[in-house]
Every structure is written in structure tokens, then in C-alpha cells.
Design a protein around this motif. Structure first.
Motif, PDB file in Angstrom:
ATOM      1  N   GLU A  65       0.820  -1.218   0.000  1.00  0.00           N
ATOM      2  CA  GLU A  65       0.000   0.000   0.000  1.00  0.00           C
ATOM      3  C   GLU A  65       0.852   1.266   0.000  1.00  0.00           C
ATOM      4  O   GLU A  65       0.492   2.276  -0.579  1.00  0.00           O
ATOM      5  N   GLN A  66       1.974   1.238   0.712  1.00  0.00           N
ATOM      6  CA  GLN A  66       2.821   2.437   0.902  1.00  0.00           C
ATOM      7  C   GLN A  66       2.094   3.546   1.648  1.00  0.00           C
ATOM      8  O   GLN A  66       2.494   4.709   1.573  1.00  0.00           O
ATOM      9  N   GLY A  67       1.046   3.165   2.374  1.00  0.00           N
ATOM     10  CA  GLY A  67       0.297   4.128   3.180  1.00  0.00           C
ATOM     11  C   GLY A  67      -0.230   3.405   4.410  1.00  0.00           C
ATOM     12  O   GLY A  67      -0.064   2.181   4.540  1.00  0.00           O
ATOM     13  N   PRO A  68      -0.853   4.136   5.325  1.00  0.00           N
ATOM     14  CA  PRO A  68      -1.208   3.579   6.636  1.00  0.00           C
ATOM     15  C   PRO A  68      -2.629   3.021   6.762  1.00  0.00           C
ATOM     16  O   PRO A  68      -2.999   2.537   7.824  1.00  0.00           O
ATOM     17  N   VAL A  69      -3.432   3.070   5.697  1.00  0.00           N
ATOM     18  CA  VAL A  69      -4.874   2.818   5.842  1.00  0.00           C
ATOM     19  C   VAL A  69      -5.186   1.370   6.252  1.00  0.00           C
ATOM     20  O   VAL A  69      -5.937   1.128   7.201  1.00  0.00           O
ATOM     21  N   GLY A  82      -2.961   6.276  -3.521  1.00  0.00           N
ATOM     22  CA  GLY A  82      -2.456   7.652  -3.501  1.00  0.00           C
ATOM     23  C   GLY A  82      -1.187   7.808  -4.311  1.00  0.00           C
ATOM     24  O   GLY A  82      -0.851   8.907  -4.758  1.00  0.00           O
ATOM     25  N   ALA A  83      -0.462   6.717  -4.509  1.00  0.00           N
ATOM     26  CA  ALA A  83       0.800   6.758  -5.257  1.00  0.00           C
ATOM     27  C   ALA A  83       0.576   6.243  -6.674  1.00  0.00           C
ATOM     28  O   ALA A  83      -0.395   5.540  -6.943  1.00  0.00           O
ATOM     29  N   ILE A 122       4.929   3.035   6.104  1.00  0.00           N
ATOM     30  CA  ILE A 122       6.254   3.491   5.646  1.00  0.00           C
ATOM     31  C   ILE A 122       6.671   2.808   4.345  1.00  0.00           C
ATOM     32  O   ILE A 122       6.549   1.591   4.205  1.00  0.00           O
ATOM     33  N   HIS A 149       9.553   3.593   0.649  1.00  0.00           N
ATOM     34  CA  HIS A 149      10.741   4.354   0.192  1.00  0.00           C
ATOM     35  C   HIS A 149      11.704   4.570   1.362  1.00  0.00           C
ATOM     36  O   HIS A 149      12.274   5.646   1.531  1.00  0.00           O
TER      37      HIS A 149
END
Lengths: 434, 434
Positions: free
Chosen positions: B210-214, B377-378, B402, B404
Motif C-alpha cells: 500500500e505504501q500508506g497507513p490505511v 495515492g501513489a 512506511i 521508500h
């Protein structure tokens, strides 16, 4: 500090009917000679304290004072006193500094030193009998640019220096001030003896460029300075969470820059609310900011702000500084972030002498010179000498308010007017006319 | 893009009763083998496109595909296709990328490539008869870190690249992408021929972290991706007047940082007001700021902000970007300052295929896996392939959101679950069960 009470003297010489006139050409030529020392790109001037250029500018001053027939005394740190004897009693001093910032202007400091020299040599040439000695003074190291230590020479004269702080101060190349002094043959331990007996100073007057925009904006020629503001400086660090700017929804962010933006806006608001003279003429600035990681596609995780709050009263300064600290903590709490508030420095504002303020104002009134009664936002040697003697300051306009820049400029007519008023004020104080 | 319509085939093989199971140990071992290529400080991974490490990771993939008995095709830019033949018709593709940012993590990209390889070789080993070919794909250069050019390989396959932009792109050392390609024996002019005939692709599926926290925050295992957000990026420059922080009264200032602080706060506010899914799930970030002169005792004269606004709809993104531009002009006008607004980049959000979204959601429902229907989002390779074929994405959780970063992490169980769902989705699409 209360209004100055002058000692009464029975056999004092009478004041001359008119003030002698200064030599404008000589004043401007000597100012020019100083400004050529350390001149560089685009007319900028660099004379860092104890550099070769700064030492040369002091040597020039000693030469000019000797030429003028003054009795020259150079103390152990390098402060220069050019004295013209009078009947008796404490002396009227006037002066400023010759050192500069890196790539500074021609007038910040030298106007007050050469202006005082011109006043003293004009008095000498006029042949009037003085009731007390007068001295033109150059204080060493007013700028903090090299060692982070401001008003070095005047602080020593006022007995305001902790010797350990002084000798351990280090410049950008890692050279200690103590080593520099040793290299010049000066024993750092002996410097505490430089404190001058307050009984030998009747008053201290300093002519200086305003370094701000007020006089020009209001169309005034002279600033009658009432107080010298002092800063409280804080480092404020918000620690949030660095995240991807695309993948992190708005409600899951801890954006340290958004938090910091709220505080920057508050510093401006709080200073504006306390900007009037009766509220302490506060100014508040966030001048520097560091953002980590600082790239377009990452939410800032950590932001560090440098906050500078100044006022002419310690009370107003502390009130605004406390309000800013309180707001910083509130912002951090609202956003569930950490905030660290590190004091960098806090100094006390200084009131100048009411008697001297009156003298300078009277001169402007009598000569119908447009003047402004105003505080100084920047620090000066006068704030140190004010701790041991009555001190006063005369401001002349700075074009566009620019200083610490090669673009620093004051019209020659205004420089000469400032020197004339300085001369008049020195004589009135010497003759006890205030 | 409309829901996918599958061509009807008369003689298609029947779907097997159960899905073959992936080999967890092999999947994780191969992922590990990839992550050791370019490993550095604190476990960070650096495989910049066309670097020696990135080329080695692609060579490893070719080896693994060959070992698995797939038919390997490497196109001229270096995209790798490992194909398992089926009865006939267009192929079901699945993949992602192997290149990384500087000091990135182990999973951004490789999870989708090795996950697809594991799915295809599992299907092959199971011996089921496929109604159509399946392919595991590795696209070259998804990250923009080296040449400022993202989704390079997939853009070429989708026919979305202006050749001149591509060959003139330059890395931090000043090396042109065109020169790098020439060094590898690739004729830049021939690359436009890489566009793949859309008729040869039945669908494209991409497994990605995901590269996001959701997902982690909501306790979900799988993200069913509906759309890929795109950024509008602006550079906003406020020009005020640099002045002395002590001598300039509050009402005579043009503080560019105070102006910028108002805009930073507004970017957050405008994005928050448009954060809900029905308003376009907007995110807004000011990630970088440059202050001039940037010292504690000077009012900032010039401030430059980097603004990043993203949404899953072009309409919402443009609405917020216009509002931010309007507010910037308002702030400048209120403060009698200059503002320059320079567009850096503006891209269009991409909707993923409704049919594929349905397939992935059905699998989660049937297997009782906690899932979240969500946008990305990315940016990803899927947003390019979506322009020529039905495309879908499967997200797995990122610890603390987290990416990258060497701290990027996804639990092995979640990686394996993602690969299982990818396999299931590929087979359902191949057999036309959606």
C-alpha cells in the motif's frame, strides 16, 4: 536609569555664544578613507574584529586622532580613546565601532566614530575653554559576526563580561578568541581590569545609522533614541511523522510543517497586537526554518524554527515570548505531536538617559529639524555604557532601512547634520546646559 | 473505463474445482534473493534504473522464469515477460517493477513481480489447461528517482511516451537516458515500437504494497484498488522585502515567510475539506520550503514552496489546485507582495477496471478476508496499462505506512495472502468467471 544629575562646579568656563561648525569635507573624506579598508565586491565592506582589515581601520583612527592633537589611549583589548582635556571632572564621551559584518556597508559604526572625532577636533580647533574633558571613542568588536560575541569592547568597559565566555568564544575556523588575543600579545586574564570607573564618565553619546525604515518613511532627519530593544531568541522544533504525500489520508497525518505554519502566523499576530509603543513596541520574526525530509512528495516529519522576539521593555518581550511558547505547546497538543522549545538567548532592553534625550530633542526643536522620538530595534555599544553612565543615541536615516549590506546608504547631508547635532549635544552636556 | 467484456470462446478448457496452492517458501526465498541485490546501510535497497544492481535483479528474474519453464521475452527497453501458453486469445498479465528509489525498501515493486511469477509457475505446476496465456511481467524504471521519469517501461508498452522527453531525460550526474540506452546497445528511436497491441492483453493485475497507513490502521489484510490518484504540483514563490528583524516595525514589513505560512495552512484546510471519498479524496502537502536569506535576525524576503495536491478525480484535484492558486494571490494582494505560481506537473487520475475490482472483492468475500475498497495515492505501472487494457490492483498492508525507506515492511503472511489472491484473480479472469 534616572535623568542625569551633573556635578556642580564653581569655576567652570562659560559656554561660547555659538557652536563651532564642523568641517564637512574632512568628515566625509575620513569616513571614505575608513570605508576603503576591507572593501570588496559591489562596494561591500568586511572588517571582522581582529582581522587585518579591522586592525588597519583602528590604526587609521589612531593616526587621525594624533594628527588632530588629541591624547590617544588604546586599552588592552584595543578600544581607542582620543581625549581633549577640559577644566576638570568626568569626561563627555562619544563614539561607536569600526568593525563590520561580512559584506556589510560603509556607515554602520564608522559614522559614530568619525562623527565623534570630527566633533572633538572641531571643538579643539575652535579654541573654546571646556569645563570638562571630551573623548572620541572607538569600541572594539561591536558586531557578533566573527565570535558570536557582540559589543565586546564596550561590555569590557562597562564590566559586563564573564571572562571565561570571552576567551572560549570561537570563530568559524575554530580559532578561539583567547588565542587571537594571545597572538596579539594580549593577556586574556587581564581584561577584567578594563572596566572604567563610572566617576570618569559624565555621559556617553552615540551617533548611528538607524538600520531601519522609520525615519525615511516618516520624512524625519533625526531619531532621538529612547531605549534599545533586546531579543529573546527561541528554537522551536515540531516532531510529527514523515509519510508519503500521496498515500497518507489527511486525517492520518502528523505534518510538522502545517503545525509550524500555525506558529509562524501566531508570532506575527502576537507581535502585531503588541506593536504599539505603550505595549512595548514588540517585533516578532521567524527568520529561518529547517524541514526534514524537505522533498515535494513527503509530509514533513520534523520542522525547526528560529524565532526572534524583541521589545523595548523586558516585560512586553517576556509576555510575548511566553505567549508564543504557550501557543507552540497548544498546536503540538492539538495535533498529537512533540514540540521542543530551546531558549537560544535572552537579553534585557535598556532605557537611555532622560536628560540626554531632552538635550537632543531640544537641539532639534531649536534648529527646526524634523525628528522622531523612537526606540532602537538593534543593539549598540550605548546599551553597555548605559549600565555605568548616562547614555544617549542619535539616529540618522537609512535608505530603504537597509543595513548589513553593500546597499546600506545615508545621504552625506544627513551624516553631517548628525555630526553637528552630536557636537552640539556634547557641548551642552559639557557646559551643563541640559 | 467500462467493465471488461470477455470474448466468448467455444472450446475453452473447464476451470479446475480448486485453486492450486502457491509455494510460500519459494515465493519468500525468491523475494529475499531479489532484496539482497543492492542492499546497503541498515538494510536499505538501492536499485536505480539501468544501474548495475538493477540490471542484476532483472537477470535474476530471467533466470527464475527460465527455471520455471516459462517462455521469456525481453523487449528492447528491458521489460521482461514470462509467458505460460494457454488455448488461445489475449493473455492475462500480472506484474510490477524491480527498480527502487535510493535507500528504499525490499517490497515496493518486487512483491508484485515475484508474486506474479509465483502465481504463473504455480499454475504451470498444477498442470491445469488454461483457456488463454498468462504472463508474469517486470516493467523497467517505475521509479522516477534517477531520470525524473516514472513508469518508463509500462508507459512505452502503453504507447504513452514522447520519445524526445525520454532520450533527453538526465540523471544527477548529467548522464542522458539516451546515452545510457546507447551504452546498453539500445536504439532510442526504436522504442516507440514497444507499444503492445491491446488485443493481446485480456487484463493486467498488479500486486503492490500500500505504501500508506490505511490497511494497518483499519485492521484490513487486502486493499481492493478502485483508482490511482495523480498529482498537480506547483511551485509558489512569495517575494516580500528582506529587512532587519529588530529595526523594522511590524507595520512596515513584507515578511514572505508569514505570507507563506498562511498558504501552508490553507493547503491543509482545503485538502481536509475535500478529503472524503465523494469529494475526490484529496490530499494536499507542502513538503519543501526555501527561505531567503534564512537567518534568525532577518525578515525573510523570498520564500519558495513546493505544493503537491492529489486526488482520484481530475475535477477535485483541479478545484483544490485552483483554490490554492487563488488564495496565494489573495495573500500576496493583502500584503502588497509579489507571488509567482509555476506549474511543475499535472497528471490525470486513472480509474481501474470495474470488472476486475469485482473479481478481487468477490475473492475476499468468499474467503472471508478483511478488505478495504480504496484508491491508490501513489502512482503505479497499472495506471499506464489501464490506458490500453482492463487493469486492477491488489494492495497488502505497509507497516506504519512506511515506504521508500529501509523501514518498509509487510508481514510474510500478508505477502503470501496477496500472492494467493493474485493467483485466484488471474485464474478467474482467464476462465471468464468474473
Amino acid at each position: 536609569m534616572p535623568g542625569m544629575a551633573l556635578p556642580h562646579s564653581k569655576a567652570r568656563p562659560a559656554a561660547p555664544a555659538a557652536r563651532p561648525a564642523i568641517n564637512r569635507e574632512r568628515l566625509l573624506a575620513d569616513l571614505n578613507a575608513v570605508s576603503r579598508i576591507g572593501i570588496g565586491d559591489r562596494g561591500s565592506v568586511t572588517r571582522l574584529v581582529f582581522s587585518v582589515t579591522e586592525l588597519r581601520s583602528r590604526q587609521l583612527l589612531v593616526h587621525l586622532m594624533t594628527q588632530a592633537g588629541l591624547k590617544v589611549h588604546v586599552d588592552r583589548i584595543g578600544n581607542i580613546f582620543g581625549r581633549l582635556e577640559g577644566a576638570d571632572g568626568p569626561a563627555v564621551l562619544a563614539g561607536s565601532h569600526l568593525d563590520s559584518v561580512v559584506h556589510g556597508g560603509k556607515f554602520d559604526g564608522p559614522v559614530g566614530v568619525i562623527g565623534a572625532l570630527e566633533a572633538v577636533r572641531t571643538i579643539k580647533e575652535s579654541g573654546v575653554a571646556l569645563p570638562c574633558p571630551v573623548e572620541a571613542v572607538c569600541f572594539v568588536g561591536e558586531e557578533s559576526s566573527r565570535f558570536g560575541f557582540s559589543t565586546l569592547g564596550s561590555s569590557l568597559v562597562a564590566g559586563q563580561v564573564k571572562m571565561k565566555d570571552l576567551t572560549n568564544a570561537v570563530d568559524a575556523r575554530g580559532t578561539k578568541l583567547g588565542e587571537v588575543l594571545a597572538g596579539l600579545g594580549v593577556d586574556g586574564d587581564s581584561l577584567s581590569g578594563l572596566k572604567r570607573d563610572p566617576k570618569t564618565i559624565k555621559a556617553y553619546l552615540e551617533l548611528h545609522i538607524e538600520q531601519g525604515p522609520v525615519l525615511e518613511a516618516k520624512g524625519k532627519k533625526i531619531g532621538v533614541v529612547t531605549a534599545i530593544a533586546a531579543p529573546t531568541r527561541l528554537r522551536v522544533i515540531f516532531t510529527g511523522q514523515a509519510d508519503h504525500s500521496g498515500t497518507t489520508p489527511m486525517d492520518m497525518r502528523k505534518d510538522a510543517l502545517a503545525a509550524a505554519a500555525n506558529l509562524i502566523a501566531y508570532v506575527e499576530q502576537a507581535a502585531r497586537e503588541n506593536a504599539s509603543m505603550d505595549k512595548g513596541r514588540v517585533v516578532g520574526t521567524v527568520g529561518a526554518i529547517k524541514v526534514d525530509p524537505g522533498v515535494i512528495n513527503a509530509i514533513p516529519g520534523k520542522v525547526e524554527l528560529a524565532v526572534d522576539i524583541r521589545s523595548v521593555t523586558g516585560k512586553a518581550k517576556d509576555r510575548v515570548a511566553r505567549a508564543v511558547e504557550g501557543r507552540a505547546k497548544e498546536i503540538a497538543a492539538e495535533r498529537d505531536m512533540k514540540v521542543d522549545i530551546l531558549p537560544i538567548r535572552s537579553e534585557e532592553p535598556v532605557d537611555l538617559d532622560a536628560g540626554l534625550i531632552g538635550v537632543i530633542r531640544d537641539i532639534c526643536e531649536e534648529k527646526k529639524i524634523a525628528y522622531e522620538v523612537m526606540p532602537s530595534g538593534a543593539g549598540h555599544d550605548a546599551m553597555q555604557i548605559a549600565k555605568i553612565a548616562p547614555a544617549g543615541m542619535i539616529f540618522i536615516p537609512s535608505k530603504k532601512g537597509i543595513s548589513h549590506s553593500p546597499l546600506e546608504w545615508t545621504d552625506p547631508d544627513e551624516i553631517c547634520l548628525g555630526a553637528e547635532i552630536l557636537l552640539d549635544a556634547m557641548m551642552r552636556v559639557a557646559y551643563g546646559e541640559n
